[in-house]
Scaffold this motif. Structure first.
Motif, PDB file in Angstrom:
ATOM      1  N   ARG A   1       0.816  -1.216   0.000  1.00  0.00           N
ATOM      2  CA  ARG A   1       0.000   0.000   0.000  1.00  0.00           C
ATOM      3  C   ARG A   1       0.849   1.265   0.000  1.00  0.00           C
ATOM      4  O   ARG A   1       0.380   2.326  -0.417  1.00  0.00           O
ATOM      5  CB  ARG A   1      -0.929  -0.003   1.216  1.00  0.00           C
ATOM      6  CG  ARG A   1      -1.973  -1.102   1.175  1.00  0.00           C
ATOM      7  CD  ARG A   1      -2.946  -0.874   0.044  1.00  0.00           C
ATOM      8  NE  ARG A   1      -3.851  -1.997  -0.140  1.00  0.00           N
ATOM      9  CZ  ARG A   1      -4.695  -2.093  -1.165  1.00  0.00           C
ATOM     10  NH1 ARG A   1      -4.723  -1.150  -2.073  1.00  0.00           N
ATOM     11  NH2 ARG A   1      -5.485  -3.128  -1.290  1.00  0.00           N
ATOM     12  N   ARG A   2       2.091   1.171   0.430  1.00  0.00           N
ATOM     13  CA  ARG A   2       2.957   2.349   0.418  1.00  0.00           C
ATOM     14  C   ARG A   2       3.378   2.741  -0.994  1.00  0.00           C
ATOM     15  O   ARG A   2       3.868   3.851  -1.206  1.00  0.00           O
ATOM     16  CB  ARG A   2       4.199   2.097   1.278  1.00  0.00           C
ATOM     17  CG  ARG A   2       3.891   1.923   2.762  1.00  0.00           C
ATOM     18  CD  ARG A   2       5.112   1.434   3.529  1.00  0.00           C
ATOM     19  NE  ARG A   2       4.820   1.194   4.945  1.00  0.00           N
ATOM     20  CZ  ARG A   2       4.298   0.082   5.426  1.00  0.00           C
ATOM     21  NH1 ARG A   2       3.984  -0.917   4.583  1.00  0.00           N
ATOM     22  NH2 ARG A   2       4.063  -0.059   6.716  1.00  0.00           N
ATOM     23  N   LEU A   3       3.202   1.839  -1.938  1.00  0.00           N
ATOM     24  CA  LEU A   3       3.580   2.129  -3.328  1.00  0.00           C
ATOM     25  C   LEU A   3       2.448   2.764  -4.120  1.00  0.00           C
ATOM     26  O   LEU A   3       2.667   3.206  -5.250  1.00  0.00           O
ATOM     27  CB  LEU A   3       4.016   0.842  -4.042  1.00  0.00           C
ATOM     28  CG  LEU A   3       5.377   0.261  -3.680  1.00  0.00           C
ATOM     29  CD1 LEU A   3       5.620  -1.026  -4.465  1.00  0.00           C
ATOM     30  CD2 LEU A   3       6.491   1.257  -3.949  1.00  0.00           C
ATOM     31  N   TYR A   4       1.228   2.804  -3.550  1.00  0.00           N
ATOM     32  CA  TYR A   4       0.097   3.347  -4.299  1.00  0.00           C
ATOM     33  C   TYR A   4      -0.048   4.836  -4.002  1.00  0.00           C
ATOM     34  O   TYR A   4       0.585   5.386  -3.111  1.00  0.00           O
ATOM     35  CB  TYR A   4      -1.188   2.580  -3.972  1.00  0.00           C
ATOM     36  CG  TYR A   4      -2.214   2.673  -5.074  1.00  0.00           C
ATOM     37  CD1 TYR A   4      -1.978   2.085  -6.311  1.00  0.00           C
ATOM     38  CD2 TYR A   4      -3.395   3.371  -4.897  1.00  0.00           C
ATOM     39  CE1 TYR A   4      -2.904   2.179  -7.333  1.00  0.00           C
ATOM     40  CE2 TYR A   4      -4.332   3.467  -5.911  1.00  0.00           C
ATOM     41  CZ  TYR A   4      -4.075   2.873  -7.137  1.00  0.00           C
ATOM     42  OH  TYR A   4      -4.980   2.982  -8.154  1.00  0.00           O
ATOM     43  N   ASP A   5      -0.926   5.536  -4.743  1.00  0.00           N
ATOM     44  CA  ASP A   5      -0.887   7.002  -4.713  1.00  0.00           C
ATOM     45  C   ASP A   5      -1.486   7.608  -3.453  1.00  0.00           C
ATOM     46  O   ASP A   5      -2.266   6.984  -2.730  1.00  0.00           O
ATOM     47  CB  ASP A   5      -1.511   7.590  -5.982  1.00  0.00           C
ATOM     48  CG  ASP A   5      -3.025   7.650  -5.978  1.00  0.00           C
ATOM     49  OD1 ASP A   5      -3.593   8.312  -5.099  1.00  0.00           O
ATOM     50  OD2 ASP A   5      -3.653   7.061  -6.878  1.00  0.00           O
ATOM     51  N   THR A   6      -1.117   8.851  -3.214  1.00  0.00           N
ATOM     52  CA  THR A   6      -1.447   9.565  -1.985  1.00  0.00           C
ATOM     53  C   THR A   6      -2.943   9.650  -1.732  1.00  0.00           C
ATOM     54  O   THR A   6      -3.440   9.180  -0.707  1.00  0.00           O
ATOM     55  CB  THR A   6      -0.872  10.989  -2.034  1.00  0.00           C
ATOM     56  OG1 THR A   6      -1.268  11.609  -3.277  1.00  0.00           O
ATOM     57  CG2 THR A   6       0.633  10.982  -1.947  1.00  0.00           C
ATOM     58  N   HIS A   7      -3.676  10.254  -2.655  1.00  0.00           N
ATOM     59  CA  HIS A   7      -5.075  10.570  -2.402  1.00  0.00           C
ATOM     60  C   HIS A   7      -5.905   9.312  -2.192  1.00  0.00           C
ATOM     61  O   HIS A   7      -6.747   9.256  -1.297  1.00  0.00           O
ATOM     62  CB  HIS A   7      -5.651  11.403  -3.552  1.00  0.00           C
ATOM     63  CG  HIS A   7      -6.980  12.023  -3.241  1.00  0.00           C
ATOM     64  ND1 HIS A   7      -8.174  11.367  -3.463  1.00  0.00           N
ATOM     65  CD2 HIS A   7      -7.311  13.232  -2.713  1.00  0.00           C
ATOM     66  CE1 HIS A   7      -9.179  12.154  -3.099  1.00  0.00           C
ATOM     67  NE2 HIS A   7      -8.684  13.282  -2.631  1.00  0.00           N
ATOM     68  N   TRP A   8      -5.673   8.312  -2.993  1.00  0.00           N
ATOM     69  CA  TRP A   8      -6.470   7.090  -2.895  1.00  0.00           C
ATOM     70  C   TRP A   8      -6.142   6.333  -1.606  1.00  0.00           C
ATOM     71  O   TRP A   8      -7.033   5.969  -0.839  1.00  0.00           O
ATOM     72  CB  TRP A   8      -6.229   6.204  -4.114  1.00  0.00           C
ATOM     73  CG  TRP A   8      -7.151   5.028  -4.177  1.00  0.00           C
ATOM     74  CD1 TRP A   8      -6.891   3.760  -3.767  1.00  0.00           C
ATOM     75  CD2 TRP A   8      -8.503   5.028  -4.656  1.00  0.00           C
ATOM     76  NE1 TRP A   8      -7.980   2.946  -3.977  1.00  0.00           N
ATOM     77  CE2 TRP A   8      -8.990   3.703  -4.526  1.00  0.00           C
ATOM     78  CE3 TRP A   8      -9.327   5.997  -5.193  1.00  0.00           C
ATOM     79  CZ2 TRP A   8     -10.283   3.344  -4.907  1.00  0.00           C
ATOM     80  CZ3 TRP A   8     -10.616   5.633  -5.573  1.00  0.00           C
ATOM     81  CH2 TRP A   8     -11.079   4.324  -5.429  1.00  0.00           C
ATOM     82  N   GLU A   9      -4.870   6.101  -1.353  1.00  0.00           N
ATOM     83  CA  GLU A   9      -4.513   5.231  -0.238  1.00  0.00           C
ATOM     84  C   GLU A   9      -4.678   5.927   1.111  1.00  0.00           C
ATOM     85  O   GLU A   9      -5.169   5.323   2.081  1.00  0.00           O
ATOM     86  CB  GLU A   9      -3.073   4.752  -0.408  1.00  0.00           C
ATOM     87  CG  GLU A   9      -2.839   3.358   0.110  1.00  0.00           C
ATOM     88  CD  GLU A   9      -3.754   2.328  -0.535  1.00  0.00           C
ATOM     89  OE1 GLU A   9      -4.660   1.823   0.158  1.00  0.00           O
ATOM     90  OE2 GLU A   9      -3.574   2.025  -1.722  1.00  0.00           O
TER      91      GLU A   9
END
Length: 701
Positions: A598-606
């Protein structure tokens, strides 16, 4: 299973799915209706397997019959010039998951007398009353052209700069030029386009004298290098990707007049770094901004001369503020249109009027005069088109069960519907049908007839697909759980979408296929959607398993000793989590394009669901697949496009490496040159067959 039971149509379905690009080709879309209701613009490809999108006009007042007479305005195959699609336009199309070519989008003036579009970087325009499309000379390859409301000027982006040019090709001039090579004016940034839903970056003033223009500076955002391992001679490309907990692009907003004057819109960008939306109506420009933690959203009025702002409205929520497309808005008289959440209902407030109790609002589709058009659900498996006007109140326009959308202007409404029988488009005049716009999509060749169920103590909405040849009591059926089950998307709806056809196809090969929309999915109110805050797997898997057990009580032929799960994107991560953490319930999984870290996915979504990783690191550990590979005891297939810039291939590669290090056998299927959703016909077709073979072997079907 007996091969004779699989008809030729079932055998050929993957090919039909691939050639039709998941039944998107031939479907009319992107509707605009003129203020007088006389003209409707839309795009549609030439057929169900034709990838070339064309621009069409329906003149409502001249309909001679129920199917009307659509006039072709622009066929890209007849237009010369142009070249490669600019990189900015390719990125925009990927964010929009665009599946066709040609005129994939357009913009029109206020009265729909002039439409403009880009083809291969060339700028084109067409007058809707007569004549052929004509090229408009531009300063460079064009992205996102938009005419002024009066149709005299066209704003467009080239080389990161916002230009305007006359409809006749004269007077081209830059209005906002980037100060650094990576800065852009007039375009959206990655997070805004991918996760917020803002696809545009410039908005005209009603009188055509000025524009609101977004400036994006991505230089603080981390760099990713994207390459195609199948072509080692190709140079990697770079992109700025804001991973959770890292810097976003710096986005500001500017007032720019066509004669060159400029003022920056003033708001607290340190506290509200997300530019959610902007607009400019007869009452002035407005901007909607959101805090980094997404718990506060403000709508601000903008002084058109100085850029100073004042607060119009504020919404807050201890989990996150849900962004409803099309809101906030204003009617012609200035009456506010905004979301109100009460008694676990997400409703609409229009001035002093409140939408009916229990009505869950999804989107405001448009405001024309004092009329507000929106979509909402009374029952989660259906989404209907509604209208509000003073003196008429709230009126539902769609009748048949399904998923409905629409566009309106004057007395005309275009109703787009996806029902159990497929897609259709109906033109309404003063609420009564006056014509149809033909859909040219391919037929799936399958009889898609799920049983719609309400399961378990939470009344989980689910669709159970059984083989057409199934006879109760004759045999046990292995079960395939086939959900998405994540935020923003429902699959257990009363509509024959492409996903329903795929579920039925698996059923025809001997599976009982169960699709369940549980907590975290739309349509059942704020508390239902936000029950996953901090834990994106736990409540969701509990709902999937509760539905599975309840479905087995409804249909005793479901074999709970042979259960698999498949999914894509979040659904893929969910499938992998199911076999890792619950191997006693799920015995095999197919995980496509799964975000494993989850740390690799984008700011707003995660960060919306898990918070900031520096503040709530345990959420990221619990909701990632990495770190749990040693738990695998069941067959697992990992599929990933190697050109995926949304869920990077690193997600799959790191997880596979961890599985290997833990001595856990698994299967990996890399898709060279494929993005987040595979587009290649051969890949799309054979990917289904590959999954079927894997599941058959894993469950001994």
């Amino acid at each position: 299973m007996d091969a004779s039971r699989v008809s030729a149509a079932v055998h050929g379905f993957p090919r039909v799915l691939a050639r039709s690009r998941r039944f998107a080709l031939g479907a009319p879309r992107h509707f605009s209706v003129s203020p007088d209701g006389e003209r409707v613009l839309f795009v549609r490809t030439g057929g169900g397997t034709d990838p070339m999108s064309l621009l069409w006009l329906r003149e409502v007042g001249s309909c001679d019959g129920p199917d009307g007479d659509d006039r072709l305005l622009a066929d890209p195959r007849r237009l010369a010039g142009g070249g490669a699609v600019p990189a900015a336009e390719r990125a925009r199309r990927e964010r929009a998951r665009e599946r066709s070519e040609g005129v994939v989008g357009y913009a029109a003036d206020r009265d729909l007398r002039v439409a403009v579009f880009a083809l291969g970087g060339a700028l084109w325009a067409v007058r809707t009353d007569s004549g052929a499309p004509f090229p408009v000379t531009a300063a460079g390859p064009v992205t996102d052209p938009r005419p002024s409301p009066d149709g005299r000027l066209i704003a467009y982006v080239t080389g990161g700069a916002l230009h305007v040019v006359g409809l006749d090709g004269g007077g081209d001039r830059p209005l906002a030029v980037p100060e650094e090579s990576e800065v852009t004016y007039g375009l959206s940034d990655y997070v805004s386009a991918e996760s917020i839903g803002r696809q545009r970056g410039h908005w005209w003033a009603p009188d055509g004298s000025a524009l609101l223009v977004a400036r994006t500076d991505p230089r603080a955002v981390g760099i990713r290098y994207l390459t195609d391992p199948s072509d080692p001679a190709r140079r990697p490309r770079t992109m700025r990707y804001p991973a959770a907990g890292t810097a976003n692009a710096e986005v500001s907003l500017h007032l720019v007049t066509v004669d060159g004057r400029r003022a920056e819109v003033d708001w607290d960008r340190a506290a509200f770094e997300y530019l959610v939306d902007a607009g400019w109506d007869a009452h002035g420009p407005t901007v909607t901004v959101q805090s980094r933690d997404q718990r506060t959203v403000r709508t601000l009025a903008v002084d058109p001369d100085t850029g100073a702002t004042r607060l119009l409205a504020e919404r807050s929520d201890p989990a996150w503020v849900h962004l409803v497309p099309g809101t906030p808005a204003r009617t012609a008289s200035g009456v506010s249109v905004d979301v109100v959440e009460r008694n676990d209902t997400r409703g609409l407030r229009i001035g002093e009027a409140l939408s009916p109790p229990g009505l869950q609002v999804h989107e405001v589709a448009g405001v024309t005069g004092e009329r507000v058009l929106f979509t909402a659900s009374e029952e989660p498996t259906e989404r209907h088109l509604w209208s509000y006007r003073p003196g008429h109140g709230f009126v539902r326009l769609s009748e048949e069960p399904g998923v409905h959308h629409g566009a309106a202007g004057g007395p005309t409404t275009v109703l787009t519907s996806l029902t159990p029988d497929g897609g259709s488009v109906t033109v309404l005049r003063d609420g009564a049908p006056v014509g149809r716009i033909a859909s040219l999509t391919e037929e799936p060749g399958l009889s898609v007839a799920p049983r719609h169920l309400r399961l378990g103590e939470r009344d989980l909405r689910a669709a159970l697909y059984l083989p057409s040849w199934y006879e109760p009591g004759a045999r046990q059926l292995p079960v395939l759980l086939d959900p998405y089950a994540g935020a923003g998307l429902q699959l257990a709806v009363r509509a024959r979408g492409w996903w329903a056809c795929v579920s039925q196809w698996f059923a025809e090969h001997g599976f009982a296929v169960l699709v369940t929309d549980g907590r975290g999915t739309p349509g059942r109110g704020p508390a239902w959607e936000k029950a996953i805050r901090g834990d994106r797997f736990g409540p969701v898997l509990q709902d999937q398993f509760d539905a599975l057990r309840a479905a087995a009580r409804h249909c005793p032929d479901l074999d709970l000793g042979r259960v698999a799960m498949r999914g894509w994107s979040f659904g893929g991560a969910l499938a992998a989590a199911a076999v890792l953490h619950h191997p006693d319930i799920v015995h095999a999984a197919v995980a496509g394009a799964a975000p494993t870290d989850r740390r690799l996915y984008d700011t707003h979504w995660e960060e919306r669901f898990l918070g900031h990783p520096d503040e709530e690191p345990e959420n990221y550990t619990r909701n990632s697949l990495l770190g749990h590979a040693h738990k695998l005891r069941r067959p697992l297939l990992l599929i990933h496009g190697l050109a995926d810039d949304n869920v990077a291939p690193a997600h799959m590669l790191r997880f596979s490496a961890e599985l290997l290090a833990a001595g856990r056998p698994h299967t990996v299927l890399p898709l060279p040159s494929s993005a987040h959703l595979p587009a290649d016909e051969a890949v799309t077709e054979n990917l289904l067959r590959f999954q079927l073979d894997f599941l058959r072997k894993a469950l001994a079907v």
